[in-house]
Design a protein around this motif. Structure first.
Motif, PDB file in Angstrom:
ATOM      1  N   TYR A  90     -39.979  22.085  25.243  1.00 29.65           N
ATOM      2  CA  TYR A  90     -41.383  22.642  25.361  1.00 29.65           C
ATOM      3  C   TYR A  90     -41.407  23.830  25.853  1.00 29.65           C
ATOM      4  O   TYR A  90     -41.920  24.819  25.638  1.00 29.65           O
ATOM      5  N   SER A  91     -40.975  23.946  27.212  1.00 30.62           N
ATOM      6  CA  SER A  91     -40.897  24.966  28.328  1.00 30.62           C
ATOM      7  C   SER A  91     -40.189  26.191  27.535  1.00 30.62           C
ATOM      8  O   SER A  91     -40.754  27.456  27.617  1.00 30.62           O
ATOM      9  N   ASP A  92     -39.081  25.948  26.883  1.00 26.11           N
ATOM     10  CA  ASP A  92     -38.391  27.063  26.221  1.00 26.11           C
ATOM     11  C   ASP A  92     -39.077  27.486  25.234  1.00 26.11           C
ATOM     12  O   ASP A  92     -38.911  28.584  24.979  1.00 26.11           O
ATOM     13  N   LEU A  93     -39.649  26.686  24.527  1.00 21.38           N
ATOM     14  CA  LEU A  93     -40.225  26.928  23.199  1.00 21.38           C
ATOM     15  C   LEU A  93     -41.611  27.686  23.369  1.00 21.38           C
ATOM     16  O   LEU A  93     -41.827  28.764  22.809  1.00 21.38           O
ATOM     17  N   TYR A  94     -42.343  27.447  24.346  1.00 25.23           N
ATOM     18  CA  TYR A  94     -43.454  28.433  24.822  1.00 25.23           C
ATOM     19  C   TYR A  94     -43.335  29.855  24.983  1.00 25.23           C
ATOM     20  O   TYR A  94     -43.574  30.847  24.436  1.00 25.23           O
ATOM     21  N   LEU A  95     -42.010  30.012  25.676  1.00 29.30           N
ATOM     22  CA  LEU A  95     -41.508  31.343  26.069  1.00 29.30           C
ATOM     23  C   LEU A  95     -41.123  32.020  24.858  1.00 29.30           C
ATOM     24  O   LEU A  95     -41.464  33.157  24.551  1.00 29.30           O
ATOM     25  N   ARG A  96     -40.428  31.410  23.791  1.00 26.62           N
ATOM     26  CA  ARG A  96     -40.031  31.867  22.614  1.00 26.62           C
ATOM     27  C   ARG A  96     -41.200  32.108  21.708  1.00 26.62           C
ATOM     28  O   ARG A  96     -41.214  33.484  20.994  1.00 26.62           O
ATOM     29  N   LEU A  97     -42.275  31.264  21.617  1.00 21.29           N
ATOM     30  CA  LEU A  97     -43.545  31.886  21.110  1.00 21.29           C
ATOM     31  C   LEU A  97     -44.205  32.788  21.448  1.00 21.29           C
ATOM     32  O   LEU A  97     -44.661  33.639  20.683  1.00 21.29           O
ATOM     33  N   CYS A 109     -40.113  30.726  14.361  1.00 22.70           N
ATOM     34  CA  CYS A 109     -40.045  29.942  15.569  1.00 22.70           C
ATOM     35  C   CYS A 109     -40.243  28.537  15.637  1.00 22.70           C
ATOM     36  O   CYS A 109     -39.801  27.744  15.916  1.00 22.70           O
ATOM     37  N   LEU A 110     -41.650  28.222  15.101  1.00 25.50           N
ATOM     38  CA  LEU A 110     -42.166  27.100  15.055  1.00 25.50           C
ATOM     39  C   LEU A 110     -41.476  26.234  14.061  1.00 25.50           C
ATOM     40  O   LEU A 110     -40.990  24.848  14.249  1.00 25.50           O
ATOM     41  N   HIS A 111     -40.925  26.619  12.785  1.00 25.35           N
ATOM     42  CA  HIS A 111     -39.936  25.976  11.909  1.00 25.35           C
ATOM     43  C   HIS A 111     -38.775  25.485  12.484  1.00 25.35           C
ATOM     44  O   HIS A 111     -38.312  24.586  12.530  1.00 25.35           O
ATOM     45  N   GLN A 112     -38.144  26.600  13.130  1.00 37.06           N
ATOM     46  CA  GLN A 112     -36.854  26.470  13.700  1.00 37.06           C
ATOM     47  C   GLN A 112     -36.801  25.351  14.893  1.00 37.06           C
ATOM     48  O   GLN A 112     -35.948  24.486  15.090  1.00 37.06           O
ATOM     49  N   ALA A 113     -37.959  25.484  15.620  1.00 34.35           N
ATOM     50  CA  ALA A 113     -37.956  24.544  16.836  1.00 34.35           C
ATOM     51  C   ALA A 113     -38.260  23.007  16.304  1.00 34.35           C
ATOM     52  O   ALA A 113     -37.793  21.987  16.809  1.00 34.35           O
ATOM     53  N   THR A 114     -38.992  22.797  15.017  1.00 42.76           N
ATOM     54  CA  THR A 114     -39.457  21.479  14.765  1.00 42.76           C
ATOM     55  C   THR A 114     -38.098  21.121  13.782  1.00 42.76           C
ATOM     56  O   THR A 114     -37.651  19.799  14.004  1.00 42.76           O
ATOM     57  N   THR A 115     -37.188  21.732  12.869  1.00 42.75           N
ATOM     58  CA  THR A 115     -36.275  21.117  12.300  1.00 42.75           C
ATOM     59  C   THR A 115     -35.086  21.247  13.149  1.00 42.75           C
ATOM     60  O   THR A 115     -34.061  20.418  12.774  1.00 42.75           O
ATOM     61  N   GLN A 116     -34.827  22.195  13.963  1.00 46.02           N
ATOM     62  CA  GLN A 116     -33.332  22.173  14.812  1.00 46.02           C
ATOM     63  C   GLN A 116     -33.505  21.703  16.038  1.00 46.02           C
ATOM     64  O   GLN A 116     -32.735  20.806  16.371  1.00 46.02           O
ATOM     65  N   LEU A 117     -34.511  22.154  16.867  1.00 49.19           N
ATOM     66  CA  LEU A 117     -34.371  21.554  18.381  1.00 49.19           C
ATOM     67  C   LEU A 117     -34.830  20.253  18.484  1.00 49.19           C
ATOM     68  O   LEU A 117     -34.562  19.366  19.089  1.00 49.19           O
ATOM     69  N   LEU A 118     -35.921  19.762  17.510  1.00 53.67           N
ATOM     70  CA  LEU A 118     -36.455  18.452  17.778  1.00 53.67           C
ATOM     71  C   LEU A 118     -35.994  17.681  16.671  1.00 53.67           C
ATOM     72  O   LEU A 118     -36.059  16.453  16.608  1.00 53.67           O
ATOM     73  N   SER A 119     -35.198  18.226  15.772  1.00 52.76           N
ATOM     74  CA  SER A 119     -34.197  17.389  14.704  1.00 52.76           C
ATOM     75  C   SER A 119     -35.355  16.606  13.640  1.00 52.76           C
ATOM     76  O   SER A 119     -35.216  15.364  13.310  1.00 52.76           O
ATOM     77  N   LEU A 120     -36.422  17.259  13.367  1.00 55.65           N
ATOM     78  CA  LEU A 120     -37.217  16.623  12.533  1.00 55.65           C
ATOM     79  C   LEU A 120     -37.442  17.016  11.097  1.00 55.65           C
ATOM     80  O   LEU A 120     -36.458  18.317  11.046  1.00 55.65           O
ATOM     81  N   ASP A 121     -38.172  16.579  10.335  1.00 55.19           N
ATOM     82  CA  ASP A 121     -37.663  16.982   8.851  1.00 55.19           C
ATOM     83  C   ASP A 121     -38.225  18.064   8.676  1.00 55.19           C
ATOM     84  O   ASP A 121     -37.609  19.162   7.715  1.00 55.19           O
ATOM     85  N   ALA A 122     -39.644  18.482   8.577  1.00 51.29           N
ATOM     86  CA  ALA A 122     -40.540  19.598   8.146  1.00 51.29           C
ATOM     87  C   ALA A 122     -41.624  19.807   8.883  1.00 51.29           C
ATOM     88  O   ALA A 122     -42.139  18.941   9.518  1.00 51.29           O
TER      89      ALA A 122
END
Length: 228
Positions: A90-97, A109-122
């Motif tokens: 989350y800390s890394d994501l905040y900086l990217r956002l 950035c939100l889509h990539q963090a969700t589907t790739q970093l968190l391995s969620l579906d959509a």
């Protein structure tokens, strides 16, 4: 004074119960001291070893308690490690956002963090006001009824959605679970984020919302800056 024999109970008429025995031992704590030989020779039934002594039973119970405590400690350590990794993510994501300069970059950035970093579906975003940009994460259908039904009293919804709701948000039905996050900035509704998982048990109403609460405040602020 004449004693009525009918008011007396013989020893044969007294029925011992577990409660009576427990009450007697509680009222007579010196019983086992007086019956030391009995305690030494007392044998208790055991499913694995046939019969065991009272001391062996106590040791077995202690080992069982210690084993359970060790398992609990192990589980807590695993959870702590997962939370540490999630906090770092989350800390890394905040900086990217914060580095995003356009609405499209922010949504990417939100889509990539969700589907790739968190391995969620959509990840999908529904906005109360029409956006000035086009993006695959934006929901074009009218979801005002969903926000009214699912988020009118709460900031989050965890669990399953009806098939009609899934279709409105994701364009197809989803057998997994979702989280809906209500986005507000300066007491004004922006819309909601919808994140889905193929795992039907992933998003559970008992989930902690500490990190999610910080995340939604930042996302709402950035979306307000970039889209309106």
């Amino acid at each position: 004074m004449q004693i009525n024999d009918q008011n007396l109970l013989s020893d044969d008429e007294i029925k011992l119960t577990d409660e009576l025995i427990v009450a007697y031992l509680q009222e007579n704590p010196e019983f086992f001291n007086r019956q030391a030989d009995f305690v030494t020779t007392l044998r208790l039934p055991d499913h694995q070893r046939g019969t065991i002594s009272l001391v062996e039973r106590q040791l077995s119970q202690q080992r069982h308690k210690i084993h359970n405590l060790e398992e609990e400690i192990t589980q807590l350590m695993v959870i702590a490690n997962q939370n540490e990794q999630l906090f770092a993510l989350y800390s890394d994501l905040y900086l990217r956002l914060l580095d995003c300069t356009t609405a499209v970059e922010l949504l990417d950035c939100l889509h990539q963090a969700t589907t790739q970093l968190l391995s969620l579906d959509a990840l999908k975003l529904w906005l109360v006001k029409p956006a000035k940009v086009s993006h695959s994460a934006l929901i074009n259908n009218n979801c005002a009824e969903i926000i009214e039904n699912r988020l009118s009293k709460d900031e989050y919804y965890f669990g399953r959605l009806q098939q009609s709701e899934q279709t409105l948000i994701f364009g197809e039905s989803n057998a997994g679970s979702v989280v809906l996050v209500r986005l507000m900035h300066n007491q004004e509704d922006i819309g909601f984020l919808a994140i889905s998982s193929q795992d039907a048990e992933h998003f559970d109403p008992r989930m902690d919302t500490l990190l999610l609460g910080q995340f939604k405040k930042l996302v709402a602020k950035l979306l307000h800056q970039q889209l309106f």
